[in-house]
Scaffold this active site. Sequence first.
Site: not given
Length: 357
Positions: A141, A192, A224, A252
């Site tokens: 970000y 990951k 994942d 979330d």
Amino acid sequence: MTKNVLILPGDGIGPEITAEAVKVLNKLVETDGLDISMEEDLVGGAAYDVHGVPLADETMAKAHAADAVLLGAVGGYKWESLDISVRPEKGLLRLRKEMELFANLRPAVLFPQLASASTLKPEVVAGLDILIVRELTGGIYFGQPRGIRTLDNGERQGYNTYVYSESEVRRIAHVAFQAAMKRNKKLTSVDKANVLEVTEMWREIIDEIAPEYPEVQVNHMYVDNAAMQLVLNPKQFDVMVTGNMFGDILSDEASMLTGSIGMLASASLDSNNKGMYEPSHGSAPDIAGQNKANPLATILSAAMMLRYSLAREDLAVKIEEAISKVLDQGLRTGDIMDAGCTQVTCSEMGDAVVAAL
Ligand code: NAD
């Protein structure tokens, strides 16, 4: 020594829900020797209306000087057409940036009394208690370079940079290990590492730090799989630590396992455990000013403040137990109302928690 708490109610339901958290804190000052002084100031649209900016410099200075900040929520219809530089959310972003709040802690806790609020089967989620520790100021970000460019062949290309320096990983890892020490001593690091070198390094650093916390059981999980495990068997998790983007998505997902936005607290901490505490929900302009909002997410945020910034774990637990007692009594605000329960207002819910204390 007296600790200073800055209260920033903000907009919409913000003033209603923070008033109930202040009520609870005042009760603990009276009865449990909680040594704090509280000062209130403006943030968001409320600050814009008075100062022309969503966070005045004097308020920023008070936040720097305080031991902790308790915030309600910001935003509302009235300020939606303002220039982006002075929108209510900018007040929040300035606080997070200037206070260097790099560690975002979001518990996903489902009180067993509210198990039917989840979209998952009650037996899968009843008693769920996960803490997601998300790195908040780095990763993809914020990485440079970033942008959208036009290639020589005329095609447009969007690009971002996923980057973490070792020190950024180390400091968030320590927050997560320390949080695990205060809980069930289980830490899942999410990455990951099979595809992204930056998270391969993340994994190595977690393993390097692990021996400093020999009591904490550590495992690694690809993001994942973590997303899948959260809906398959969420109770396997205690503390999860991950980078900014994975944390955004997983926190979330985890919070929605509980099905009740009015119950979810959050903390954002700096390297000295100074922090800003706020409910995970927004300012709910649709129900603002009606004494209908659920104040429990804010009261639970105040409990997190006692735990992480004010070194009063005992009182954090006391608040959480009081809330459980109130739910046992069948008291519910509209958002968590269930058959056979008694619907109460925002202020009645606050009063009930004070009574249960
Ligand atoms: P929201 O979280 O404010 O509301 C979503 C829904 O949940 C609404 O129906 C609302 O009534 C309900 N709700 C939220 N909190 C509740 C509570 N405590 N008790 C009962 N019901 C509750 O999200 P939104 O509608 O997308 O955004 C409204 C405003 O809040 C916008 O201006 C947005 O920018 C702002 N916002 C602020 C924050 C923050 O301050 N951290 C976070 C998200 C959104």
